[in-house]
Design a protein around this motif. Structure first.
Motif, PDB file in Angstrom:
ATOM      1  N   GLU A  23     -33.070 -25.376  60.017  1.00 26.22           N
ATOM      2  CA  GLU A  23     -33.923 -26.327  60.732  1.00 26.22           C
ATOM      3  C   GLU A  23     -33.054 -27.479  61.222  1.00 26.22           C
ATOM      4  OE1 GLU A  23     -36.729 -28.744  58.536  1.00 26.22           O
ATOM      5  OE2 GLU A  23     -37.976 -29.071  60.303  1.00 26.22           O
ATOM      6  N   GLY A  25     -32.876 -31.224  62.725  1.00 30.26           N
ATOM      7  CA  GLY A  25     -33.700 -32.433  62.810  1.00 30.26           C
ATOM      8  C   GLY A  25     -34.792 -32.377  61.754  1.00 30.26           C
ATOM      9  N   GLY A  27     -35.779 -34.290  59.424  1.00 32.62           N
ATOM     10  CA  GLY A  27     -36.614 -35.452  59.114  1.00 32.62           C
ATOM     11  C   GLY A  27     -36.741 -35.640  57.608  1.00 32.62           C
ATOM     12  N   GLU A  48     -29.850 -32.956  59.411  1.00 33.71           N
ATOM     13  CA  GLU A  48     -30.487 -34.203  59.868  1.00 33.71           C
ATOM     14  C   GLU A  48     -29.382 -35.239  60.057  1.00 33.71           C
ATOM     15  OE1 GLU A  48     -33.606 -35.567  60.852  1.00 33.71           O
ATOM     16  OE2 GLU A  48     -32.240 -37.256  61.071  1.00 33.71           O
ATOM     17  N   ALA A  50     -29.719 -38.556  60.710  1.00 36.67           N
ATOM     18  CA  ALA A  50     -29.963 -39.920  60.228  1.00 36.67           C
ATOM     19  C   ALA A  50     -29.974 -39.986  58.697  1.00 36.67           C
ATOM     20  CB  ALA A  50     -31.292 -40.435  60.781  1.00 36.67           C
ATOM     21  N   ILE A  53     -33.055 -41.238  56.933  1.00 35.17           N
ATOM     22  CA  ILE A  53     -34.210 -40.322  56.929  1.00 35.17           C
ATOM     23  C   ILE A  53     -33.986 -39.160  55.963  1.00 35.17           C
ATOM     24  CG2 ILE A  53     -35.574 -38.750  58.387  1.00 35.17           C
ATOM     25  CD1 ILE A  53     -35.021 -40.643  60.721  1.00 35.17           C
ATOM     26  N   ASP A  75     -24.585 -34.205  62.609  1.00 35.06           N
ATOM     27  CA  ASP A  75     -25.124 -34.053  63.957  1.00 35.06           C
ATOM     28  C   ASP A  75     -25.034 -32.578  64.346  1.00 35.06           C
ATOM     29  OD1 ASP A  75     -25.436 -34.056  66.815  1.00 35.06           O
ATOM     30  OD2 ASP A  75     -25.023 -36.212  66.742  1.00 35.06           O
ATOM     31  N   ALA A  76     -26.108 -32.046  64.888  1.00 38.39           N
ATOM     32  CA  ALA A  76     -26.143 -30.613  65.230  1.00 38.39           C
ATOM     33  C   ALA A  76     -25.256 -30.277  66.433  1.00 38.39           C
ATOM     34  CB  ALA A  76     -27.578 -30.186  65.512  1.00 38.39           C
ATOM     35  N   PHE A  95     -40.450 -30.858  66.618  1.00 38.78           N
ATOM     36  CA  PHE A  95     -40.720 -32.198  67.143  1.00 38.78           C
ATOM     37  C   PHE A  95     -39.411 -32.939  67.431  1.00 38.78           C
ATOM     38  CE2 PHE A  95     -44.278 -30.423  65.191  1.00 38.78           C
ATOM     39  CZ  PHE A  95     -45.339 -30.790  65.987  1.00 38.78           C
ATOM     40  N   ASP A  97     -36.498 -34.930  69.309  1.00 38.59           N
ATOM     41  CA  ASP A  97     -36.578 -36.113  70.187  1.00 38.59           C
ATOM     42  C   ASP A  97     -36.587 -35.640  71.645  1.00 38.59           C
ATOM     43  OD1 ASP A  97     -36.508 -37.790  67.976  1.00 38.59           O
ATOM     44  OD2 ASP A  97     -34.321 -37.812  67.931  1.00 38.59           O
ATOM     45  N   LEU A 109     -32.229 -31.062  72.291  1.00 40.06           N
ATOM     46  CA  LEU A 109     -31.730 -29.948  71.461  1.00 40.06           C
ATOM     47  C   LEU A 109     -31.951 -28.588  72.119  1.00 40.06           C
ATOM     48  CD1 LEU A 109     -32.664 -31.144  67.843  1.00 40.06           C
ATOM     49  CD2 LEU A 109     -30.447 -31.229  68.981  1.00 40.06           C
ATOM     50  N   THR A 170     -45.205 -30.098  59.839  1.00 44.61           N
ATOM     51  CA  THR A 170     -44.176 -31.121  59.636  1.00 44.61           C
ATOM     52  C   THR A 170     -44.882 -32.483  59.556  1.00 44.61           C
ATOM     53  OG1 THR A 170     -43.766 -31.815  61.925  1.00 44.61           O
ATOM     54  CG2 THR A 170     -42.787 -29.731  61.245  1.00 44.61           C
ATOM     55  N   GLU A 171     -44.133 -33.511  59.235  1.00 48.17           N
ATOM     56  CA  GLU A 171     -44.732 -34.866  59.198  1.00 48.17           C
ATOM     57  C   GLU A 171     -45.303 -35.238  60.579  1.00 48.17           C
ATOM     58  OE1 GLU A 171     -41.589 -34.503  57.763  1.00 48.17           O
ATOM     59  OE2 GLU A 171     -41.816 -35.269  55.717  1.00 48.17           O
ATOM     60  N   TYR A 172     -44.491 -35.010  61.621  1.00 49.08           N
ATOM     61  CA  TYR A 172     -44.937 -35.357  62.979  1.00 49.08           C
ATOM     62  C   TYR A 172     -46.131 -34.509  63.398  1.00 49.08           C
ATOM     63  CZ  TYR A 172     -41.323 -38.697  64.280  1.00 49.08           C
ATOM     64  OH  TYR A 172     -40.537 -39.819  64.369  1.00 49.08           O
TER      65      TYR A 172
HETATM   66  N1  SAM Z   1     -38.754 -32.496  62.258  1.00 48.67           N
HETATM   67  C1  SAM Z   1     -39.399 -33.678  61.736  1.00 48.67           C
HETATM   68  C2  SAM Z   1     -40.893 -33.582  61.954  1.00 48.67           C
HETATM   69  O1  SAM Z   1     -41.322 -32.729  62.742  1.00 48.67           O
HETATM   70  O2  SAM Z   1     -41.630 -34.332  61.315  1.00 48.67           O
HETATM   71  C3  SAM Z   1     -38.818 -34.961  62.347  1.00 48.67           C
HETATM   72  C4  SAM Z   1     -39.037 -35.132  63.824  1.00 48.67           C
HETATM   73  S1  SAM Z   1     -38.185 -36.564  64.494  1.00 48.67           S
HETATM   74  C5  SAM Z   1     -39.001 -36.874  65.983  1.00 48.67           C
HETATM   75  C6  SAM Z   1     -36.654 -35.839  65.075  1.00 48.67           C
HETATM   76  C7  SAM Z   1     -35.567 -35.820  64.014  1.00 48.67           C
HETATM   77  O3  SAM Z   1     -34.431 -35.124  64.516  1.00 48.67           O
HETATM   78  C8  SAM Z   1     -35.095 -37.216  63.635  1.00 48.67           C
HETATM   79  O4  SAM Z   1     -35.137 -37.344  62.232  1.00 48.67           O
HETATM   80  C9  SAM Z   1     -33.675 -37.281  64.185  1.00 48.67           C
HETATM   81  O5  SAM Z   1     -32.833 -38.104  63.415  1.00 48.67           O
HETATM   82  C10 SAM Z   1     -33.250 -35.818  64.149  1.00 48.67           C
HETATM   83  N2  SAM Z   1     -32.209 -35.465  65.120  1.00 48.67           N
HETATM   84  C11 SAM Z   1     -32.188 -35.794  66.437  1.00 48.67           C
HETATM   85  N3  SAM Z   1     -31.088 -35.317  67.033  1.00 48.67           N
HETATM   86  C12 SAM Z   1     -30.371 -34.670  66.062  1.00 48.67           C
HETATM   87  C13 SAM Z   1     -29.130 -33.992  66.059  1.00 48.67           C
HETATM   88  N4  SAM Z   1     -28.383 -33.878  67.164  1.00 48.67           N
HETATM   89  N5  SAM Z   1     -28.695 -33.436  64.903  1.00 48.67           N
HETATM   90  C14 SAM Z   1     -29.451 -33.555  63.763  1.00 48.67           C
HETATM   91  N6  SAM Z   1     -30.635 -34.207  63.718  1.00 48.67           N
HETATM   92  C15 SAM Z   1     -31.100 -34.757  64.844  1.00 48.67           C
END
Ligand code: SAM
Length: 192
Positions: A23, A25, A27, A48, A50, A53, A75-76, A95, A97, A109, A170-172
């Protein structure tokens, strides 16, 4: 040990020979934890970027004592440093970004440079599953998949109408569906 040292060896990390699902991102970890509970025979890896997070995900996994989860704070962008070709069976983007401005398209992504990496690390005919509430990102991603030669196995414009008993929220997803927003889902295959 840096996660890149497990490249090509992820199957050895948890109980022998489990399939690897990734998975990106992750979160706070609700999805990966629920999936790991539903599929104890699969090794789930969550990436992830961050730190602030991913700590919540780490705490969740500690609490549930799930043995088939690995969390990576990276970072992916550099997936090929972490995974060998054909090492992964499924990739989940939940979900992600949306990066709505065109000048930020490269960060999505589902931009083609990410798809190239997914294709490399996925097994032949491996699958990517995308869920989002964001119509713009969904439309962009379907076009990006098809320009890349991906096969759309399934497209849903309102996932929750399907009443899929195996869908892990997911949370979102919880947050947006509580507001009455439809959730989009697509499954695509990367043929080789
Ligand atoms: N997947 C979770 C959900 O559906 O509740 C979190 C969604 S949140 C909008 C997007 C997450 O992807 C954030 O926590 C962000 O830090 C992470 N993210 C964004 N770009 C990323 C990357 N290039 N590599 C790893 N994580 C990433």
């Amino acid at each position: 040990m840096h996660p890149s040292e497990y490249k090509g060896k992820w199957k050895q990390l948890k109980t022998a020979n489990k399939s690897i699902h990734l998975e990106i991102g992750t979160g706070k970890g609700q999805f990966i934890d629920g999936m790991a509970q539903q599929h104890p025979d699969i090794h789930f890896i969550g990436i992830e970027v961050a730190k602030s997070i991913i700590v919540s995900a780490v705490e969740k996994v500690k609490e549930t004592q799930r043995k088939n989860i690995t969390l990576i704070n990276e970072d992916a962008q550099d997936l090929s440093d972490l995974f060998e070709n054909n090492e992964v069976e499924k990739i989940y983007l939940n979900f992600s970004d949306p990066w709505p401005k065109n000048k930020h398209a490269k960060r999505r992504l589902t931009y083609h440079t990410f798809l190239e990496q997914y294709q490399r690390i996925l097994k032949p005919n491996g699958e990517l599953i995308l869920k989002t509430d964001n119509k713009g990102l969904f439309e962009y991603s379907l076009v990006s998949f098809s320009q890349f030669g991906g096969i759309l196995e399934d497209v849903s414009l309102d996932l929750h109408l399907l009443d899929d008993p195996f869908n892990v929220m997911t949370e979102y997803e919880e947050k947006f569906s509580a507001k009455g927003q439809p959730i989009y889902r697509s499954r695509i295959r990367f043929p080789r």
